[in-house]
Design a protein around this motif. Structure first.
Motif, mmCIF file in Angstrom:
data_model
loop_
_atom_site.group_PDB
_atom_site.id
_atom_site.type_symbol
_atom_site.label_atom_id
_atom_site.label_comp_id
_atom_site.label_asym_id
_atom_site.label_seq_id
_atom_site.Cartn_x
_atom_site.Cartn_y
_atom_site.Cartn_z
ATOM 1 N N ASP A 54 0.801 -4.343 -4.045
ATOM 2 C CA ASP A 54 -0.386 -3.505 -3.904
ATOM 3 C C ASP A 54 -0.037 -2.052 -3.619
ATOM 4 O O ASP A 54 -0.696 -1.385 -2.814
ATOM 5 C CB ASP A 54 -1.253 -4.044 -2.754
ATOM 6 N N GLN A 59 2.680 5.414 -9.226
ATOM 7 C CA GLN A 59 2.423 6.356 -10.318
ATOM 8 C C GLN A 59 3.694 6.607 -11.103
ATOM 9 O O GLN A 59 4.784 6.666 -10.547
ATOM 10 C CB GLN A 59 1.927 7.688 -9.750
ATOM 11 N N GLY A 101 0.784 -1.228 0.000
ATOM 12 C CA GLY A 101 0.000 0.000 0.000
ATOM 13 C C GLY A 101 0.813 1.274 0.000
ATOM 14 O O GLY A 101 0.265 2.362 0.104
ATOM 15 N N ASP A 114 0.521 2.008 -4.212
ATOM 16 C CA ASP A 114 -0.113 3.133 -4.885
ATOM 17 C C ASP A 114 0.968 3.723 -5.801
ATOM 18 O O ASP A 114 1.732 4.591 -5.398
ATOM 19 C CB ASP A 114 -0.578 4.143 -3.833
ATOM 20 N N ARG A 163 2.876 4.534 -1.161
ATOM 21 C CA ARG A 163 2.778 5.415 -2.317
ATOM 22 C C ARG A 163 4.172 5.607 -2.898
ATOM 23 O O ARG A 163 5.051 6.191 -2.265
ATOM 24 C CB ARG A 163 2.202 6.763 -1.909
#
Lengths: 401, 342, 344
Positions: free
Chosen positions: A138, A142, A109, A140, A111
């Motif tokens: 999993d 980008q 989780g 986040d 980022r």
């Protein structure tokens, strides 16, 4: 008066409630962190595969022998391998500054923002590989691409710092500008991993680590294969003329893929003479004209061609050689794209380097995950090196890009 | 030379040089370069310049540029400077062709030409009818096209070998670039010669060509003569896009990949060739044969420089200087002969 | 009576809208971004936008002036790169106080060459600047040795910090310099004789010449300004990161051309303004930043930049098309005839 009392009591209740719940969350947080860490450690990314069927995550098994640094590498001649010391061995021995400590609560989780250098099918493959690992944890995740524009990359870095992600993965567009970029990320307290493009040693101080291909190392390895094949095709020659089709200037591959082999060959095969080196760009037609002209100029003295790219450049080279009827010339290139691998199968290209694009991105993300897991990270993690020839080229299909 | 057409009252001066230049144009400069090469060879500075193999290489190397330039020349001739959407037209038609290889070789060709016709028509319509500025419009078109290509194919490049299993189609496509007549004359060269012949014919022997000349020289007058100026200009852009399509197919065939970056740089290089070849940006002057001469000069120049061992960066510097010089000579010659220039 | 007055007001409103359309566009885009784009209205984001605008905008100042004169300068990106590289190269020996002015002077010199070739040798500016562009590319690679030129000395960090520090929130020194330049040149163009000469030369060169304006000097001046501004933009940008990459100015050309056109300056010259161009650069930058903030890819950014440019060009062309259609017509007469036809 009544209104004020009501208001004050509401505020008081809210404040008390918040404090209690905050305190509770603290305990819950510790427990959750440990659990997350366990979960994260259980994730097995070694089973992931890249599009070419090779394992996605591979690290070079051995660290190279690093010679002691000469006092002033730039004073040495360019044909001396140690002249390129700073460019090649950047990051192995470096004193880290102000590196944040791992929160040790797993990678699930988190980022993570990856800033690449620019748009290219190679980059698309790189981010695909990165995404595979990110999905396993999993995260986040980008990806930002400045499309080769340094101003835009700086902007993206600033914007990302502002967001405070858990980790930044960065391909610096430029080795020296990387110092400022790394410094500002470091000063903001955000963990940073640099990858793919080697920055100067100064920049490495501010990053947790660097992962990626050892361009110099690969090129030196390739040049030895190059020399061996040249010798076997020209057993009686006491002089072998070669030319270098260079990478675009403005980055380390420009030097690594020409001076790397030249400096290695000056010791490994001194009978190999550099006739010329030029940078025609990555266009097949311009490379074709260049090689045709070289053949006109050097004639039979030209025995080998070393190219910085196994796609358009090599196609142009092969075209020119075929038209001149000079299939005896040995061609090697830095790889590995589908076009290059096809040419190896055809037999017109002798050898290319294996450089997994997906693995590059994946290794960066995996290293980030390892850091979140609290594992110890070495100063530099190189991708495995391999030279692809006709014997094993089939292992690398379907191509990654 | 006939001197009865003076544009302004400046004195007309002709001498042997300008008359010679006037007739032969760019080929004089080409001959000059060949002479230079010969001298360099005889003095031993370079070798193998005056060989048939070398000349074939030179022509081969500029064939692709010649294809694009002979199409774009129509745009320049009509007084609309250049078609900066040529590179993206090349990329788009190429990538569509590769994508459509799954239906076979001829459908792929059809797809590519459909793309070229569409882009050329849009350009022609907007610039011809609405008189949008050609440089800005074609620039905008190239961005839009680039965005579309990258969006549809999600930033990837596609390979003929992966799109289809039809070995024959792949081989035919591969041969667009690699086929050689009698084993010597390459396909791009054949295509360029065909296009130059067609182009020159269109320009000099058809009503369209004459209308184009009038439109290029004096647009207002052209309209009052009853010429459908919009149609003429539109056709010029259509021809440019079609030539770009042919070149795009050739480059894509050479690179064996359909990608968005195919054709980069061809816009300015084509303009260079066109202008060196004697076409003025004001329009109405020059010929397609001259454009071919311009590409030849570029090829000879590059060849001599590489044979001399001049580095790529220095070649750029010299190329830029020669470019300005040749155009300057062209302009001066035209002016001293009393013809307009710019 | 009342009907006609409303008609006139509508026309006036439309023409006001047309003349100030870039400001309208700016307001619209700003509002859209402020409302819909995440994190747009942060001091950080706005400062970033202003800083990037300062880079391309400085270059655009010179380009606008050249375009007002009816010419094109395609070499601006490479002049920016060249000057930046030169400034960084000379700094260790000469220090900033010498290397920067020298680099900017070099840019002016290149502009001078451009101007002379256009005005005196009478070669078209499109051609001249393509040639200069090519030459500069080779020069940049040669003097830099193929690598980025960067500085890491204390002096360098100090200078760069100075330029990046905000004078007031939102305005680092670089941006302030840019704003001053814009205001200065806009005033120069609109209110002074030399400034107006640019417009006149661009509008109709022969007439301007006949009116006594030294058009050659005006043109040369325009190119010198363009070269200087491009150099200044490049050097200022390089000073922010103390590094001059070899492709620093590559993207500037298209950015600047788009902004100048969108801002209302037209290729045939005689119309437009520096302030409008600057606002256009700002608007474009907001648009592109918005695309990134929305999480969209680069292909969308490229597509949008093409689309915006296309729409503006179409609008201008269509307006001109309609205008040409009614040239020579007399709208009041036509209306009267139509009214007569309705009645009888």
């Amino acid at each position: 008066m009544k209104k004020v009392t009501v208001l004050l009591s509401v505020l008081l209740i809210v404040a008390v409630g918040a404090t209690i719940s905050a305190g509770q969350r603290e305990e819950v947080d510790d427990a959750v962190a440990e659990q997350r860490l366990e979960e994260s450690l259980e994730v097995d990314t070694s089973v992931l595969q890249a599009a070419d069927g090779q394992p996605l995550l591979r690290v070079a098994e051995e660290t190279p022998d690093i010679p002691p640094r000469p006092d002033d590498p730039s004073a040495l001649p360019q044909t001396d391998p140690l002249h390129w010391y700073d460019m090649e061995f950047s990051g192995w021995e470096v004193e880290k500054t102000n590196i944040p400590e791992s929160p040790m609560d797993g990678a699930i989780g988190k980022r993570v923002v990856m800033i690449v250098h620019g748009d290219h099918p190679w980059t698309t493959a790189c981010t695909t590989g990165a995404q595979k690992v990110a999905d396993a944890y999993d995260m986040d995740f980008q990806v930002l691409s400045p499309n080769w524009d340094l101003a835009v990359q700086n902007q993206m870095i600033d914007q990302t710092i502002n967001e405070r992600p858990d980790m930044i993965l960065l391909i610096p567009l430029d080795a020296s500008v990387a110092v400022r970029q790394a410094r500002s990320i470091n000063q903001a307290g955000i963990p940073l991993i640099l990858f793919n493009t080697l920055p100067t040693a100064e920049a490495m101080r501010f990053a947790i680590t660097w992962t990626g291909p050892d361009d110099f190392g690969q090129m030196r390895e390739l040049s030895k294969h190059f020399a061996d094949e040249l010798r076997s095709r020209n057993p009686d020659a006491d002089e072998l003329g070669v030319v270098y089709v260079q990478h675009e200037p403005g980055g380390s591959p420009y030097f690594a893929r020409s001076w790397g082999p030249i400096s290695t060959l000056s010791e490994y095969a001194p009978e190999i003479k550099t006739l010329d080196m030029q940078a025609p760009g990555f266009e097949a037609d311009r490379t074709q004209q260049l090689v045709s002209d070289w053949l006109t100029r050097f004639g039979d003295d030209l025995k080998g061609i070393f190219a910085a790219d196994d796609g358009p450049q090599t196609l142009g080279i092969v075209e020119a050689l075929q038209r001149a009827g000079r299939e005896d010339v040995v061609v090697v290139a830095a790889g590995n794209s589908k076009v290059g691998m096809d040419l190896i199968k055809e037999g017109t290209l002798f050898a290319i380097t294996y450089q997994t694009a997906e693995g590059d991105g994946a290794l960066a993300v995996q290293t980030a995950a390892d850091w979140f897991n609290g594992l110890e990270i070495p100063n530099r993690r190189d991708l495995p090196q391999h030279i692809i020839t006709e014997e094993d080229v089939d292992n690398f299909y379907p191509p990654q890009w | 030379m006939n001197q009865n057409s003076t544009v302004d009252s400046r004195a007309v001066q002709t001498n042997i040089f300008t008359s010679f230049m006037g007739i032969v144009g760019i080929y004089a400069i080409a001959a000059l370069f060949i002479l230079l090469g010969a001298v360099l060879q005889m003095t031993g500075v370079i070798n193998n310049f005056l060989t048939s193999r070398n000349f074939i290489n030179i022509i081969d190397s500029v064939a692709l540029l010649g294809i694009v330039a002979s199409g774009m020349a129509f745009v320049t001739y009509s007084g609309h400077y250049a078609d900066l959407s040529a590179p993206t037209t090349m990329a788009f038609s190429g990538i569509v062709a590769v994508e459509m290889l799954r239906f076979g070789f001829f459908p792929a060709l059809l797809g590519a030409f459909a793309v070229g016709i569409i882009i050329g028509s849009i350009n022609g319509f907007v610039i011809g009818k609405f008189k949008a500025n050609p440089i800005i419009w074609t620039l905008a078109m190239s961005y839009v096209t680039m965005g579309v290509i990258r969006f549809i194919w999600v930033n990837r490049q596609i390979y003929p070998g992966i799109i289809t299993d039809d070995v024959r189609a792949i081989m035919l496509f591969d041969n667009i670039y690699r086929f050689r007549l009698f084993g010597v004359i390459s396909m791009p060269l054949i295509l360029m010669i065909i296009l130059v012949i067609i182009g020159q014919f269109l320009l000099t022997k058809t009503p369209f060509g004459i209308k184009l000349k009038i439109t290029g020289s004096a647009k207002r007058t052209a309209k009052f003569t009853g010429i459908n100026v919009s149609l003429v200009i539109g056709t010029a852009f259509l021809l440019s896009a079609l030539a770009a399509t042919v070149a795009g197919l050739a480059v894509t065939s050479l690179s064996r990949v359909g990608a968005w970056y195919i054709g980069e740089g061809y816009d300015f290089r084509a303009v260079t060739a066109i202008v060196i070849g004697g076409m003025t940006l004001a329009g109405g002057r020059g010929s397609i044969v001259g454009v071919m001469g311009g590409t030849l000069v570029i090829g000879i120049m590059n060849n001599i420089m590489t044979l001399l061992g001049i580095g790529t960066f220095s070649q750029d510097i010299i190329r830029g200087m020669i470019f300005i010089m040749v155009v300057g000579i062209n302009a001066k010659t035209l002016r001293s002969m009393g013809r307009d220039d710019a | 009576m009342t009907m006609r007055r409303i008609e006139i007001d509508k026309n006036r409103l439309l023409s006001w809208g047309d003349r100030y359309r870039i400001y309208l566009l700016f307001a619209v885009i700003f509002l859209i971004m402020a409302i819909f784009a995440p994190r747009f209205l942060t001091i950080f984001n706005l400062t970033t936008i202003l800083r990037t605008t300062a880079l391309h905008g400085t270059i655009a100042i010179g380009f606008t002036i050249v375009m007002i004169c009816g010419q094109l300068d395609l070499s601006i990106g490479r002049i920016a790169t060249f000057s930046a590289v030169l400034a960084m190269l000379l700094q260790p020996q000469l220090g900033f106080w010498l290397s920067v002015p020298l680099a900017v002077a070099a840019g002016a010199g290149i502009g001078l060459i451009n101007g002379l070739l256009v005005a005196k040798a009478k070669i078209h500016s499109f051609i001249v600047t393509i040639g200069t562009m090519t030459i500069l590319q080779g020069l940049v690679f040669t003097i830099s040795g193929g690598n980025t030129v960067s500085l890491a000395s204390q002096e360098a960090f100090a200078a760069s910090d100075f330029l990046s520090n905000p004078v007031i929130p939102l305005l680092p020194v670089r941006v302030v310099i840019f704003i001053l330049l814009v205001l200065g040149f806009d005033f120069l163009l609109k209110k002074s004789r030399p400034g107006r000469n640019f417009y006149l030369t661009g509008g109709n060169r022969t007439t301007a010449w006949l009116a006594g304006i030294k058009t050659d000097r005006v043109l040369i001046g325009a190119f010198v300004i363009s070269g200087t501004m491009a150099a200044a933009g490049g050097v200022l940008f390089a000073m922010e990161t103390m590094a001059a990459t070899l492709y620093l100015g590559e993207n500037s050309l298209m950015y600047v051309v788009s902004a100048t056109i969108i801002g209302g300056t037209i290729m045939s010259g005689g119309k437009g303004g520096v302030l409008k161009t600057a606002v256009a650069v700002l608007t474009l930058e907001m648009l592109y930043t918005g695309v990134v903030l929305f999480g969209l890819g680069n292909e969308v950014k490229i597509f949008i930049s093409g689309l915006v440019l296309a729409v503006v060009v179409l609008y201008e062309a269509y307006a001109m098309y309609k205008h040409e259609k009614i040239i020579g017509q007399r709208p009041e007469l036509i209306r009267e005839l139509e009214r007569k036809k309705e009645k009888g």
